[in-house]
Design an enzyme around this catalytic site. Sequence first.
Site, mmCIF file in Angstrom:
data_model
loop_
_atom_site.group_PDB
_atom_site.id
_atom_site.type_symbol
_atom_site.label_atom_id
_atom_site.label_comp_id
_atom_site.label_asym_id
_atom_site.label_seq_id
_atom_site.Cartn_x
_atom_site.Cartn_y
_atom_site.Cartn_z
ATOM 1 N N SER A 143 23.699 53.288 40.773
ATOM 2 C CA SER A 143 24.998 53.860 41.616
ATOM 3 C C SER A 143 25.501 55.011 40.798
ATOM 4 O O SER A 143 25.448 54.978 39.667
ATOM 5 C CB SER A 143 26.104 52.552 41.365
ATOM 6 O OG SER A 143 27.203 53.173 42.115
ATOM 7 N N TYR A 157 31.785 47.640 36.508
ATOM 8 C CA TYR A 157 30.381 47.396 37.249
ATOM 9 C C TYR A 157 29.606 49.150 36.921
ATOM 10 O O TYR A 157 28.619 49.076 36.768
ATOM 11 C CB TYR A 157 30.693 47.500 38.697
ATOM 12 C CG TYR A 157 29.817 48.042 39.746
ATOM 13 C CD1 TYR A 157 28.764 47.256 40.091
ATOM 14 C CD2 TYR A 157 29.892 49.319 40.306
ATOM 15 C CE1 TYR A 157 27.895 47.648 40.993
ATOM 16 C CE2 TYR A 157 28.653 49.889 41.325
ATOM 17 C CZ TYR A 157 28.038 49.022 41.446
ATOM 18 O OH TYR A 157 26.815 49.373 42.366
#
Length: 248
Positions: A143, A157
């Site tokens: 990501s 995250y």
Amino acid sequence: MSKVMIVTGGSRGIGAAISKAAAASDYAVAVNYHARADDADNLVREINEQGGTALAIKADISDPAQVKVLFEGVKSKLGVPSVLVNNAGTTGKICRLDEVEAETMSRVLGINTMGALYCSQEAVKLMSSKHGGCGGSIVTVSSIAARLGSPGEYVWYAASKAAVDAMTVGLAKEVGGEGIRVNAVSPGIIDTEIHALGGEPGRVDRIAPAIPMKRAGTAQEIANAVLWLCSDQASYCNGTILDCSGGR
């Protein structure tokens, strides 16, 4: 070399798009899932009805014992995997770091980071020429949060994905001479249900105006990038982290 692909978290969203694209490219696909058996079964049925080969295998990839069972099952039912796609991931609810529960952070790191490490470890044992394997490819869905940090949303995250990027670079150097290419795709904002699961169904609409391309990406666009990295067209890509973020 046989074309067998394992897609972790393969039953929905980006994982489902990767699974379908892989089947269309003549891979036998192992669709890994943890809780959503109906989604996995429906996807496998769709692939098989269209002439592909797929099976669903339940495993919590944050548990190394279940990861071993996953790989053993794929090997016995489909053959030795030639590609592993570390796609399974979770965010937890959107909030600040000083508001998140410890259990959420542990679960996110357990799936996103440790799960990718456990699965990659098993893949190397089967693919590496050091272990008598025929080589292969590992692609991890990372990501751009790893670079942006996700402040005010989910810093934990972002940290889990930064670890995945480090794994990609390090493992690529470790096993590149053993017939295994290790790469990652780093998506930006992708229009899937992960935003609703994180507590903000309208997150895509909120962030899209700040993306240079003025839109979110699609699961299919990420699947296209993953399949390219698995293919012979990317035969000299190793340790690559490919941004697919609309320029964000």
